[in-house]
Enzyme design. Sequence first.
Site, PDB file in Angstrom:
ATOM      1  N   ARG A  15       0.840  -1.192   0.000  1.00 13.32           N
ATOM      2  CA  ARG A  15       0.000   0.000   0.000  1.00 13.32           C
ATOM      3  C   ARG A  15       0.880   1.248   0.000  1.00 13.32           C
ATOM      4  O   ARG A  15       2.075   1.198   0.290  1.00 13.32           O
ATOM      5  CB  ARG A  15      -0.915   0.000   1.224  1.00 13.32           C
ATOM      6  CG  ARG A  15      -2.032  -1.016   1.165  1.00 13.32           C
ATOM      7  CD  ARG A  15      -2.823  -1.098   2.466  1.00 13.32           C
ATOM      8  NE  ARG A  15      -2.055  -1.733   3.532  1.00 13.32           N
ATOM      9  CZ  ARG A  15      -2.523  -1.938   4.763  1.00 13.32           C
ATOM     10  NH1 ARG A  15      -3.733  -1.514   5.086  1.00 13.32           N
ATOM     11  NH2 ARG A  15      -1.775  -2.534   5.673  1.00 13.32           N
ATOM     12  N   LYS A  75       1.404   1.930   7.259  1.00 16.00           N
ATOM     13  CA  LYS A  75       1.696   1.138   8.446  1.00 16.00           C
ATOM     14  C   LYS A  75       2.616   1.878   9.397  1.00 16.00           C
ATOM     15  O   LYS A  75       3.244   2.882   9.043  1.00 16.00           O
ATOM     16  CB  LYS A  75       2.323  -0.204   8.049  1.00 16.00           C
ATOM     17  CG  LYS A  75       1.348  -1.162   7.389  1.00 16.00           C
ATOM     18  CD  LYS A  75       0.117  -1.423   8.262  1.00 16.00           C
ATOM     19  CE  LYS A  75       0.422  -2.224   9.516  1.00 16.00           C
ATOM     20  NZ  LYS A  75      -0.777  -2.411  10.375  1.00 16.00           N
ATOM     21  N   TYR A  94      -1.258   4.548  10.479  1.00 16.71           N
ATOM     22  CA  TYR A  94      -1.669   3.594  11.502  1.00 16.71           C
ATOM     23  C   TYR A  94      -0.491   3.380  12.440  1.00 16.71           C
ATOM     24  O   TYR A  94       0.653   3.210  11.995  1.00 16.71           O
ATOM     25  CB  TYR A  94      -2.069   2.251  10.880  1.00 16.71           C
ATOM     26  CG  TYR A  94      -3.376   2.280  10.124  1.00 16.71           C
ATOM     27  CD1 TYR A  94      -4.583   2.514  10.786  1.00 16.71           C
ATOM     28  CD2 TYR A  94      -3.403   2.060   8.749  1.00 16.71           C
ATOM     29  CE1 TYR A  94      -5.786   2.541  10.079  1.00 16.71           C
ATOM     30  CE2 TYR A  94      -4.598   2.077   8.042  1.00 16.71           C
ATOM     31  CZ  TYR A  94      -5.786   2.321   8.722  1.00 16.71           C
ATOM     32  OH  TYR A  94      -6.969   2.344   8.035  1.00 16.71           O
ATOM     33  N   HIS A  96      -1.087   1.674  16.108  1.00 18.20           N
ATOM     34  CA  HIS A  96      -1.361   0.505  16.955  1.00 18.20           C
ATOM     35  C   HIS A  96      -0.297   0.385  18.052  1.00 18.20           C
ATOM     36  O   HIS A  96       0.416  -0.620  18.157  1.00 18.20           O
ATOM     37  CB  HIS A  96      -1.427  -0.770  16.104  1.00 18.20           C
ATOM     38  CG  HIS A  96      -2.503  -0.746  15.055  1.00 18.20           C
ATOM     39  ND1 HIS A  96      -3.839  -0.822  15.380  1.00 18.20           N
ATOM     40  CD2 HIS A  96      -2.440  -0.661  13.699  1.00 18.20           C
ATOM     41  CE1 HIS A  96      -4.561  -0.782  14.270  1.00 18.20           C
ATOM     42  NE2 HIS A  96      -3.735  -0.671  13.244  1.00 18.20           N
ATOM     43  N   GLU A 118      -6.131   4.962  13.445  1.00 19.36           N
ATOM     44  CA  GLU A 118      -7.089   4.060  14.083  1.00 19.36           C
ATOM     45  C   GLU A 118      -7.812   4.660  15.284  1.00 19.36           C
ATOM     46  O   GLU A 118      -8.761   4.056  15.795  1.00 19.36           O
ATOM     47  CB  GLU A 118      -6.412   2.742  14.492  1.00 19.36           C
ATOM     48  CG  GLU A 118      -5.470   2.837  15.670  1.00 19.36           C
ATOM     49  CD  GLU A 118      -4.041   3.194  15.292  1.00 19.36           C
ATOM     50  OE1 GLU A 118      -3.166   3.108  16.170  1.00 19.36           O
ATOM     51  OE2 GLU A 118      -3.814   3.569  14.120  1.00 19.36           O
ATOM     52  N   ASP A 198     -21.565 -10.945  20.417  1.00 21.66           N
ATOM     53  CA  ASP A 198     -21.269  -9.567  20.781  1.00 21.66           C
ATOM     54  C   ASP A 198     -21.982  -9.279  22.098  1.00 21.66           C
ATOM     55  O   ASP A 198     -22.920 -10.000  22.481  1.00 21.66           O
ATOM     56  CB  ASP A 198     -21.743  -8.595  19.688  1.00 21.66           C
ATOM     57  CG  ASP A 198     -21.007  -7.262  19.738  1.00 21.66           C
ATOM     58  OD1 ASP A 198     -20.147  -7.025  18.881  1.00 21.66           O
ATOM     59  OD2 ASP A 198     -21.284  -6.467  20.661  1.00 21.66           O
ATOM     60  N   SER A 220     -22.523 -12.433  24.120  1.00 21.45           N
ATOM     61  CA  SER A 220     -21.233 -13.025  24.466  1.00 21.45           C
ATOM     62  C   SER A 220     -21.028 -13.108  25.965  1.00 21.45           C
ATOM     63  O   SER A 220     -20.972 -12.093  26.666  1.00 21.45           O
ATOM     64  CB  SER A 220     -20.093 -12.212  23.832  1.00 21.45           C
ATOM     65  OG  SER A 220     -18.847 -12.838  24.075  1.00 21.45           O
ATOM     66  N   VAL A 267      -8.066 -11.191  13.553  1.00 19.33           N
ATOM     67  CA  VAL A 267      -7.967  -9.876  12.905  1.00 19.33           C
ATOM     68  C   VAL A 267      -7.546  -8.809  13.911  1.00 19.33           C
ATOM     69  O   VAL A 267      -7.034  -7.758  13.530  1.00 19.33           O
ATOM     70  CB  VAL A 267      -9.307  -9.510  12.237  1.00 19.33           C
ATOM     71  CG1 VAL A 267      -9.188  -8.204  11.448  1.00 19.33           C
ATOM     72  CG2 VAL A 267      -9.768 -10.623  11.303  1.00 19.33           C
ATOM     73  N   ASP A 270      -3.385  -6.671  15.280  1.00 21.85           N
ATOM     74  CA  ASP A 270      -2.768  -5.342  15.296  1.00 21.85           C
ATOM     75  C   ASP A 270      -2.756  -4.738  16.690  1.00 21.85           C
ATOM     76  O   ASP A 270      -1.886  -3.926  17.023  1.00 21.85           O
ATOM     77  CB  ASP A 270      -3.516  -4.384  14.354  1.00 21.85           C
ATOM     78  CG  ASP A 270      -2.901  -4.349  12.959  1.00 21.85           C
ATOM     79  OD1 ASP A 270      -1.722  -4.703  12.833  1.00 21.85           O
ATOM     80  OD2 ASP A 270      -3.601  -3.983  12.016  1.00 21.85           O
ATOM     81  N   LYS A 279       0.081 -14.729  17.891  1.00 20.45           N
ATOM     82  CA  LYS A 279       1.279 -13.904  17.792  1.00 20.45           C
ATOM     83  C   LYS A 279       1.327 -13.365  16.368  1.00 20.45           C
ATOM     84  O   LYS A 279       0.852 -14.023  15.431  1.00 20.45           O
ATOM     85  CB  LYS A 279       2.539 -14.716  18.104  1.00 20.45           C
ATOM     86  CG  LYS A 279       2.775 -15.887  17.155  1.00 20.45           C
ATOM     87  CD  LYS A 279       4.006 -16.693  17.540  1.00 20.45           C
ATOM     88  CE  LYS A 279       4.217 -17.864  16.563  1.00 20.45           C
ATOM     89  NZ  LYS A 279       5.378 -18.692  16.924  1.00 20.45           N
ATOM     90  N   VAL A 298      -1.779 -12.459  10.447  1.00 18.73           N
ATOM     91  CA  VAL A 298      -1.019 -11.463   9.690  1.00 18.73           C
ATOM     92  C   VAL A 298      -1.434 -10.065  10.139  1.00 18.73           C
ATOM     93  O   VAL A 298      -2.618  -9.714  10.128  1.00 18.73           O
ATOM     94  CB  VAL A 298      -1.244 -11.637   8.175  1.00 18.73           C
ATOM     95  CG1 VAL A 298      -0.527 -10.535   7.398  1.00 18.73           C
ATOM     96  CG2 VAL A 298      -0.748 -13.010   7.731  1.00 18.73           C
ATOM     97  N   ALA A 299      -0.438  -9.274  10.530  1.00 20.36           N
ATOM     98  CA  ALA A 299      -0.732  -7.964  11.117  1.00 20.36           C
ATOM     99  C   ALA A 299      -1.078  -6.891  10.087  1.00 20.36           C
ATOM    100  O   ALA A 299      -1.534  -5.815  10.459  1.00 20.36           O
ATOM    101  CB  ALA A 299       0.456  -7.504  11.967  1.00 20.36           C
ATOM    102  N   ASN A 300      -0.844  -7.170   8.816  1.00 20.35           N
ATOM    103  CA  ASN A 300      -1.248  -6.213   7.776  1.00 20.35           C
ATOM    104  C   ASN A 300      -2.017  -6.953   6.679  1.00 20.35           C
ATOM    105  O   ASN A 300      -1.655  -6.924   5.510  1.00 20.35           O
ATOM    106  CB  ASN A 300      -0.049  -5.446   7.214  1.00 20.35           C
ATOM    107  CG  ASN A 300       0.992  -6.345   6.553  1.00 20.35           C
ATOM    108  OD1 ASN A 300       1.194  -7.476   6.970  1.00 20.35           O
ATOM    109  ND2 ASN A 300       1.653  -5.834   5.521  1.00 20.35           N
TER     110      ASN A 300
END
Length: 372
Positions: A15, A75, A94, A96, A118, A198, A220, A267, A270, A279, A298-300
Amino acid sequence: MKIGVPREVKNHEYRVGMTPAAVRELVSCGHEVIVERGAGAAIGFTDELYRAAGAILADDGPSVFASAALIVKVKEPQPEERALLNAGHTLFTYLHLAPDQPQTDDLVKSGATCIAYETVTDDHGRLPLLAPMSEVAGRMAIQAGAHCLEKNMGGRGVLLGGVPGVPPARVTVIGGGVVGQNAVAMAVGLGAQVTVLDRNMAVLRELDQLYGNRICTLFSTTDTLERSVIESDLVIGGVLIPGASAPKLVTRDMVARMPEGSVIVDVAIDQGGCTETSKPTTHDAPTFTVDGVVHYCVANMPGAVARTSTLALNNVTLPFIAALANQGIVAALKANPHLRHGLNVCQGKITHSEVAEATGYAYTDPQSLLET
């Protein structure tokens, strides 16, 4: 104002902070935009397109940081980028920070003004700069999860939608926010048996009205979460507390009781992940297995569909970039409380309460810093 757009250096991140169209908008307002050569080449935004839009091309990342006051990225800055930041920079990307102490420490030491996409808000308390990437990640989560369920990927060998005479996969979506809503839409579209959890009854009612008996909505609790997780083929973790570390809702014990070859797509990674066994991973090595359960963390994630993601992100960031450039950083932050909510680090202080709590820093009211 001089605005810099470096090439992203995070693993498999294609990106880019600004498209040629976005550059053209800023240049038409009298600003100077410096773009690193090749920054958008991987997704079809060539140097020629940037030059035609009025950008100045820089040979490398350090040249961009040295020339610009406002740095626009996608990122979080990697260690080599953080070393280039100083008190004269404003970073808009972003971040995080909650689960990332080294990055937090480096940004505090840099003295730079750091605004996180974010945590920027809107009039309804939503996160407009996070939403498009959450939409992408929610949809990708089902796509990635379906792939990981294939036997050659270590999964159970289950087809998400089943076939006549064979039941579909059981999918549990934790969190009915933007990620969860998009994951549910994709999973239902593929014919999976979907349960969404939720604690917000209004969210559950909205999903029930949309899908009726095609999904199961559950309030939840520890009990409902545990039962749903251990019976699932695929679990999607889409929990978010703005600015804070994600709560560890799925315990190691729950993971150990899931079927062999089942899949978790976290998801929330991040922000540290919502599963105790999660992890961060990369697109180079996206999965690992714990107790026979495949984890995709995957963090991205949206970086895999980088062109779509870049266009979606620029649609929402451009007005804020323009405000920062046209009004000046301090004036723009003073004028817009929603942009000010995005301010995480300023003058060596942490200016977001949840980030401060997660990283052990004292919280400083951003308004007091802006006044000085």
